[in-house]
Design a protein around this motif. Structure first.
Motif, PDB file in Angstrom:
ATOM      1  N   GLY A 155       1.235  -0.816  -0.094  1.00 59.53           N
ATOM      2  CA  GLY A 155      -0.205   0.363   0.438  1.00 59.53           C
ATOM      3  C   GLY A 155       1.230   0.772  -0.107  1.00 59.53           C
ATOM      4  O   GLY A 155       0.164   2.265   0.052  1.00 59.53           O
ATOM      5  N   ALA A 156       2.300   1.202  -0.005  1.00 56.76           N
ATOM      6  CA  ALA A 156       2.833   2.384  -0.510  1.00 56.76           C
ATOM      7  C   ALA A 156       2.940   3.334  -1.797  1.00 56.76           C
ATOM      8  O   ALA A 156       2.378   2.386  -2.615  1.00 56.76           O
ATOM      9  N   ALA A 157       3.182   4.532  -1.493  1.00 60.31           N
ATOM     10  CA  ALA A 157       3.293   5.250  -2.462  1.00 60.31           C
ATOM     11  C   ALA A 157       4.067   5.919  -3.016  1.00 60.31           C
ATOM     12  O   ALA A 157       4.640   6.426  -2.428  1.00 60.31           O
ATOM     13  N   ILE A 158       4.580   6.085  -4.263  1.00 62.95           N
ATOM     14  CA  ILE A 158       5.756   6.926  -4.868  1.00 62.95           C
ATOM     15  C   ILE A 158       5.454   7.733  -5.487  1.00 62.95           C
ATOM     16  O   ILE A 158       5.065   7.116  -6.837  1.00 62.95           O
ATOM     17  N   PHE A 159       6.115   9.318  -5.500  1.00 65.73           N
ATOM     18  CA  PHE A 159       5.438   9.709  -6.774  1.00 65.73           C
ATOM     19  C   PHE A 159       5.997  10.298  -7.592  1.00 65.73           C
ATOM     20  O   PHE A 159       7.577  10.034  -7.578  1.00 65.73           O
ATOM     21  N   HIS A 160       5.932  11.621  -8.411  1.00 68.91           N
ATOM     22  CA  HIS A 160       7.188  11.484  -9.236  1.00 68.91           C
ATOM     23  C   HIS A 160       8.385  11.769  -8.932  1.00 68.91           C
ATOM     24  O   HIS A 160       7.609  13.053  -7.992  1.00 68.91           O
ATOM     25  N   ALA A 161       9.376  11.787  -9.696  1.00 68.28           N
ATOM     26  CA  ALA A 161      10.004  12.372  -9.928  1.00 68.28           C
ATOM     27  C   ALA A 161      11.750  12.386  -8.013  1.00 68.28           C
ATOM     28  O   ALA A 161      12.131  13.241  -7.965  1.00 68.28           O
ATOM     29  N   ALA A 162      10.500  11.612  -7.579  1.00 68.02           N
ATOM     30  CA  ALA A 162      10.852  10.781  -6.027  1.00 68.02           C
ATOM     31  C   ALA A 162      12.740  10.108  -7.051  1.00 68.02           C
ATOM     32  O   ALA A 162      12.914   9.706  -7.504  1.00 68.02           O
ATOM     33  N   HIS A 163      13.613   9.699  -5.690  1.00 67.79           N
ATOM     34  CA  HIS A 163      14.756   9.511  -5.647  1.00 67.79           C
ATOM     35  C   HIS A 163      14.455   8.818  -4.732  1.00 67.79           C
ATOM     36  O   HIS A 163      14.583   8.898  -2.767  1.00 67.79           O
ATOM     37  N   LEU A 164      15.192   7.516  -4.102  1.00 64.80           N
ATOM     38  CA  LEU A 164      14.554   6.762  -3.323  1.00 64.80           C
ATOM     39  C   LEU A 164      16.733   5.744  -2.924  1.00 64.80           C
ATOM     40  O   LEU A 164      17.049   5.199  -4.342  1.00 64.80           O
ATOM     41  N   GLY A 165      17.279   6.515  -1.996  1.00 61.29           N
ATOM     42  CA  GLY A 165      18.639   5.605  -1.969  1.00 61.29           C
ATOM     43  C   GLY A 165      18.470   4.615  -1.631  1.00 61.29           C
ATOM     44  O   GLY A 165      17.378   3.598  -1.350  1.00 61.29           O
ATOM     45  N   LYS A 166      19.996   3.964  -1.873  1.00 62.21           N
ATOM     46  CA  LYS A 166      19.926   2.045  -2.060  1.00 62.21           C
ATOM     47  C   LYS A 166      19.550   2.274  -0.875  1.00 62.21           C
ATOM     48  O   LYS A 166      19.916   2.089   1.002  1.00 62.21           O
ATOM     49  N   GLY A 167      19.006   0.302  -0.063  1.00 59.25           N
ATOM     50  CA  GLY A 167      18.489  -0.051   0.713  1.00 59.25           C
ATOM     51  C   GLY A 167      16.878   0.654   1.544  1.00 59.25           C
ATOM     52  O   GLY A 167      17.109   0.507   3.024  1.00 59.25           O
ATOM     53  N   SER A 168      16.414   1.562   1.261  1.00 56.40           N
ATOM     54  CA  SER A 168      16.215   2.159   2.035  1.00 56.40           C
ATOM     55  C   SER A 168      14.561   1.824   1.909  1.00 56.40           C
ATOM     56  O   SER A 168      14.750   0.011   1.044  1.00 56.40           O
ATOM     57  N   GLU A 169      13.548   1.522   3.554  1.00 57.02           N
ATOM     58  CA  GLU A 169      12.634   0.919   3.164  1.00 57.02           C
ATOM     59  C   GLU A 169      11.254   1.964   3.462  1.00 57.02           C
ATOM     60  O   GLU A 169      11.532   2.836   4.221  1.00 57.02           O
ATOM     61  N   ILE A 170      10.518   1.849   2.872  1.00 53.25           N
ATOM     62  CA  ILE A 170       9.395   2.296   2.290  1.00 53.25           C
ATOM     63  C   ILE A 170       8.501   1.701   3.082  1.00 53.25           C
ATOM     64  O   ILE A 170       7.316   0.531   2.660  1.00 53.25           O
ATOM     65  N   ARG A 171       7.550   1.338   4.745  1.00 48.83           N
ATOM     66  CA  ARG A 171       6.899   0.947   5.091  1.00 48.83           C
ATOM     67  C   ARG A 171       5.063   0.883   4.954  1.00 48.83           C
ATOM     68  O   ARG A 171       4.899   1.348   3.700  1.00 48.83           O
ATOM     69  N   VAL A 172       3.968   0.155   5.635  1.00 47.28           N
ATOM     70  CA  VAL A 172       3.683   0.647   5.281  1.00 47.28           C
ATOM     71  C   VAL A 172       1.869   1.041   5.510  1.00 47.28           C
ATOM     72  O   VAL A 172       2.827   2.237   5.583  1.00 47.28           O
ATOM     73  N   ASN A 173       1.784   1.419   4.098  1.00 45.69           N
ATOM     74  CA  ASN A 173       0.791   2.241   3.337  1.00 45.69           C
ATOM     75  C   ASN A 173       2.139   3.932   3.754  1.00 45.69           C
ATOM     76  O   ASN A 173       1.281   5.277   3.884  1.00 45.69           O
ATOM     77  N   ALA A 174       2.999   3.520   3.695  1.00 45.16           N
ATOM     78  CA  ALA A 174       3.591   4.995   3.754  1.00 45.16           C
ATOM     79  C   ALA A 174       3.714   5.849   2.708  1.00 45.16           C
ATOM     80  O   ALA A 174       3.283   5.268   1.554  1.00 45.16           O
ATOM     81  N   VAL A 175       3.736   7.002   2.638  1.00 44.50           N
ATOM     82  CA  VAL A 175       4.146   7.504   1.078  1.00 44.50           C
ATOM     83  C   VAL A 175       5.331   8.617   1.161  1.00 44.50           C
ATOM     84  O   VAL A 175       5.919   9.443   1.992  1.00 44.50           O
ATOM     85  N   VAL A 176       6.099   8.730  -0.146  1.00 48.58           N
ATOM     86  CA  VAL A 176       7.330   9.411  -0.286  1.00 48.58           C
ATOM     87  C   VAL A 176       6.276  10.423  -1.597  1.00 48.58           C
ATOM     88  O   VAL A 176       6.219   9.866  -3.059  1.00 48.58           O
ATOM     89  N   HIS A 177       6.257  11.439  -0.746  1.00 47.42           N
ATOM     90  CA  HIS A 177       6.315  12.374  -2.243  1.00 47.42           C
ATOM     91  C   HIS A 177       7.160  12.817  -3.914  1.00 47.42           C
ATOM     92  O   HIS A 177       7.843  12.398  -3.526  1.00 47.42           O
ATOM     93  N   LEU A 178       6.168  13.621  -4.337  1.00 55.21           N
ATOM     94  CA  LEU A 178       6.851  13.954  -5.291  1.00 55.21           C
ATOM     95  C   LEU A 178       8.410  14.893  -5.205  1.00 55.21           C
ATOM     96  O   LEU A 178       7.737  16.015  -3.938  1.00 55.21           O
ATOM     97  N   LYS A 179       9.501  14.836  -5.843  1.00 57.33           N
ATOM     98  CA  LYS A 179      10.876  15.101  -6.118  1.00 57.33           C
ATOM     99  C   LYS A 179      10.897  15.714  -4.595  1.00 57.33           C
ATOM    100  O   LYS A 179      12.006  15.675  -3.947  1.00 57.33           O
ATOM    101  N   THR A 180      10.716  14.035  -4.230  1.00 50.06           N
ATOM    102  CA  THR A 180      11.290  14.043  -2.554  1.00 50.06           C
ATOM    103  C   THR A 180      12.668  13.048  -2.667  1.00 50.06           C
ATOM    104  O   THR A 180      12.538  11.962  -3.356  1.00 50.06           O
TER     105      THR A 180
END
Length: 197
Positions: free
Chosen positions: A99-124
């Motif tokens: 259920g996590a959401a990752i939006f436009h132009a985000a960048h997730l670094g190596k080994g990141s963990e996005i847990r249940v229903n978390a959000v990484v917003h645009l350009k983050t």
């Protein structure tokens, strides 16, 4: 279901598995030993989707790319059931939970963990090894990670990132749902020419 869109057909490594009711559409590259499970939707509409090796896309996850925002996924990433990932960069060994959401132009670094229903917003931008807790929101560059109940703090960072312009091509002042849906309807009409196979 494998679909050619805008003249671009998916490229799937012969060691990968794509479930029979998953959809892979357009300029998509799926690397060696990836597993695309039941109901997953991997849709490239004008942009591209590149997936490294040994990535797992669980049931009903949605991965999208558009003309302005391609999607790049590194090696050994796991995208959980019903996650939504669009037009961003995901480095190696990232875990995106249910259920996590990752939006436009985000960048997730190596080994990141996005847990249940978390959000990484645009350009983050998340540095390597970052964890976004269950139901929390990461927003900005550098990222602030806040509980969802901190709406005013989230909005203070998010508003200048200009979601309507970044995603739909309209300045905030001119964006309304009629203009947005009209533009989307016109853009999505290109699927009328899709070819299965």
């Amino acid at each position: 279901m494998i679909i050619t869109h805008l003249g671009r057909s998916p490229r799937i490594d012969p060691t990968a598995y794509v479930a029979p009711n998953a959809v892979v559409c357009g300029d998509v590259s799926i690397g060696p030993d990836c597993r695309i499970l039941f109901g997953a939707q991997i849709i490239a509409e004008g942009g591209s989707i590149e997936m490294g090796r040994e990535c797992i896309v669980m049931e009903n996850a949605v991965l999208r790319a558009g003309a302005r925002h391609s999607l790049a996924i590194g090696n050994n990433c796991l995208i959980g059931p019903s996650a939504h990932v669009v037009g961003c960069r995901i480095e190696d060994e990232v875990f995106i939970a249910t259920g996590a959401a990752i939006f436009h132009a985000a960048h997730l670094g190596k080994g990141s963990e996005i847990r249940v229903n978390a959000v990484v917003h645009l350009k983050t931008r998340l540095p390597a090894g970052t964890t976004v807790p269950i139901g929390w929101v990461a927003v900005g560059d550098p990222a602030s990670i806040l509980p969802a109940g901190e709406h005013e703090r989230i909005w203070a960072i998010q508003k200048p990132l200009n979601f309507p312009l970044t995603v739909y091509g309209f300045e905030r002042e001119e964006a309304d749902i009629v203009k947005i849906t009209r533009r989307l309807a016109a853009n999505l009409a290109s699927h009328r020419e899709d070819e299965e196979g």
